[in-house]
Write a protein that holds these residues in place. Sequence first.
Motif, PDB file in Angstrom:
ATOM      1  N   ASP A 138       0.763  -1.255   0.084  1.00  0.00           N
ATOM      2  CA  ASP A 138       0.017   0.053  -0.074  1.00  0.00           C
ATOM      3  C   ASP A 138       0.811   1.166  -0.027  1.00  0.00           C
ATOM      4  OD1 ASP A 138      -2.686  -1.330   0.037  1.00  0.00           O
ATOM      5  OD2 ASP A 138      -2.042  -1.879   2.155  1.00  0.00           O
ATOM      6  N   ASP A 139       2.288   1.038  -0.447  1.00  0.00           N
ATOM      7  CA  ASP A 139       2.886   2.309  -0.561  1.00  0.00           C
ATOM      8  C   ASP A 139       2.893   3.348   0.818  1.00  0.00           C
ATOM      9  OD1 ASP A 139       4.901   4.391  -1.405  1.00  0.00           O
ATOM     10  OD2 ASP A 139       3.431   5.088  -2.918  1.00  0.00           O
ATOM     11  N   PRO A 140       3.263   2.647   1.809  1.00  0.00           N
ATOM     12  CA  PRO A 140       3.063   3.442   3.215  1.00  0.00           C
ATOM     13  C   PRO A 140       3.663   4.601   3.252  1.00  0.00           C
ATOM     14  CG  PRO A 140       4.582   1.471   3.486  1.00  0.00           C
ATOM     15  CD  PRO A 140       4.133   1.537   2.261  1.00  0.00           C
ATOM     16  N   ASN A 141       4.921   4.875   2.568  1.00  0.00           N
ATOM     17  CA  ASN A 141       5.467   6.385   2.673  1.00  0.00           C
ATOM     18  C   ASN A 141       5.060   7.215   1.534  1.00  0.00           C
ATOM     19  OD1 ASN A 141       6.700   5.502   4.934  1.00  0.00           O
ATOM     20  ND2 ASN A 141       8.580   4.530   3.831  1.00  0.00           N
ATOM     21  N   ASP A 146       5.132  11.139  -5.110  1.00  0.00           N
ATOM     22  CA  ASP A 146       5.830  12.156  -4.704  1.00  0.00           C
ATOM     23  C   ASP A 146       7.171  12.194  -5.223  1.00  0.00           C
ATOM     24  OD1 ASP A 146       7.493  14.114  -3.339  1.00  0.00           O
ATOM     25  OD2 ASP A 146       7.627  13.090  -1.450  1.00  0.00           O
ATOM     26  N   ASN A 147       7.166  13.245  -6.255  1.00  0.00           N
ATOM     27  CA  ASN A 147       8.539  13.219  -7.165  1.00  0.00           C
ATOM     28  C   ASN A 147       9.708  13.979  -6.527  1.00  0.00           C
ATOM     29  OD1 ASN A 147       7.311  11.739  -9.473  1.00  0.00           O
ATOM     30  ND2 ASN A 147       5.835  13.617  -9.931  1.00  0.00           N
ATOM     31  N   THR A 148       9.695  14.318  -5.229  1.00  0.00           N
ATOM     32  CA  THR A 148      10.930  14.735  -4.780  1.00  0.00           C
ATOM     33  C   THR A 148      11.657  13.194  -4.729  1.00  0.00           C
ATOM     34  OG1 THR A 148       9.998  14.663  -2.323  1.00  0.00           O
ATOM     35  CG2 THR A 148       9.843  16.834  -3.691  1.00  0.00           C
ATOM     36  N   ASN A 149      11.270  12.287  -4.982  1.00  0.00           N
ATOM     37  CA  ASN A 149      12.087  10.969  -4.775  1.00  0.00           C
ATOM     38  C   ASN A 149      11.836  10.250  -5.863  1.00  0.00           C
ATOM     39  OD1 ASN A 149      10.508   8.429  -3.959  1.00  0.00           O
ATOM     40  ND2 ASN A 149       9.261  10.114  -3.307  1.00  0.00           N
ATOM     41  N   LEU A 150      12.902   9.266  -6.191  1.00  0.00           N
ATOM     42  CA  LEU A 150      12.764   8.356  -7.344  1.00  0.00           C
ATOM     43  C   LEU A 150      12.024   7.100  -7.340  1.00  0.00           C
ATOM     44  CD1 LEU A 150      16.257   8.691  -8.786  1.00  0.00           C
ATOM     45  CD2 LEU A 150      14.390  10.044  -9.383  1.00  0.00           C
ATOM     46  N   MET A 151      11.545   6.766  -6.130  1.00  0.00           N
ATOM     47  CA  MET A 151      10.793   5.484  -6.213  1.00  0.00           C
ATOM     48  C   MET A 151       9.408   5.660  -6.816  1.00  0.00           C
ATOM     49  SD  MET A 151      11.628   4.464  -2.238  1.00  0.00           S
ATOM     50  CE  MET A 151      12.266   5.866  -1.534  1.00  0.00           C
ATOM     51  N   GLY A 152       9.042   4.375  -7.527  1.00  0.00           N
ATOM     52  CA  GLY A 152       7.983   4.667  -8.014  1.00  0.00           C
ATOM     53  C   GLY A 152       7.781   5.050  -9.467  1.00  0.00           C
ATOM     54  N   THR A 153       9.074   5.290  -9.936  1.00  0.00           N
ATOM     55  CA  THR A 153       8.992   6.321 -11.072  1.00  0.00           C
ATOM     56  C   THR A 153      10.033   5.548 -12.145  1.00  0.00           C
ATOM     57  OG1 THR A 153      11.340   7.346 -10.705  1.00  0.00           O
ATOM     58  CG2 THR A 153       9.107   8.241  -9.815  1.00  0.00           C
ATOM     59  N   PHE A 154       9.912   5.948 -13.579  1.00  0.00           N
ATOM     60  CA  PHE A 154      10.815   5.821 -14.219  1.00  0.00           C
ATOM     61  C   PHE A 154      11.935   6.964 -14.460  1.00  0.00           C
ATOM     62  CE2 PHE A 154       8.400   2.211 -15.943  1.00  0.00           C
ATOM     63  CZ  PHE A 154       9.104   1.476 -16.675  1.00  0.00           C
TER      64      PHE A 154
END
Length: 227
Positions: A138-141, A146-154
């Motif tokens: 459930d993506d707890p964080n 939130d594009n201030t981090n790279l997680m969940g991105t390409f």
Amino acid sequence: QPLALQQVPGAGQRWLVVERAGVIIEVNDAGAEQGEFINITGVVNSSAGEAGLLGFALHPDFANNGFAFLSYTRTSGSGIESVVARYTSFDGGQTLDPASEEVVISVLQDFGNHNGGEITFGPDGLLYIAWGDGGSGDDPNNRAQDNTNLMGTFSRIDVDGAQPYTIPADNPFAGNALCAQGFGGADCPEVYAWGFRNPWRWSFDSNSGDLWVADVGQGRFEEINAV
């Protein structure tokens, strides 16, 4: 635990098998092992079920520059870090030298799972990197939106310019400061697309160039996304 297989361009008899523990094995057309292409088990942390050596991409000009890029997880403090690093062949492309590692980009992970891992050069010659949302469930964080981090991105980066990489001018947040270890004070300029859970495997359509992504679901659904 073989996770990926690719053919060496221009050498149809050479196939490279990526194994999660940190080895890439070469096999021939008959399936017979020809030896190790590279072994980085000494730096890879594959203890978690979705960690390890997860992706591999030969540079489009590999035949001339000998560059290849590996995507793997390593130990960082009490957790793990996802890393994309460049390695060089000094024997005409027969093997990669483990001592030649140059880390290109890395992301500190929240948990041990959802590490993405696929890396591929697109039709535009840029390197595309998929990152999971940091793990757990459930993506707890709330990383993926939130594009201030790279997680969940390409990420989409240019590895042929200044080291370690440059940002394509048409990335959505081009102009912002590079995100150190996957985090920044503003939207990360490396980001190309976002909102993913764990884009574990994906590819470019060989005819159209479209990017199709398999995004791993949680309970009842899986997704295939056209990016």
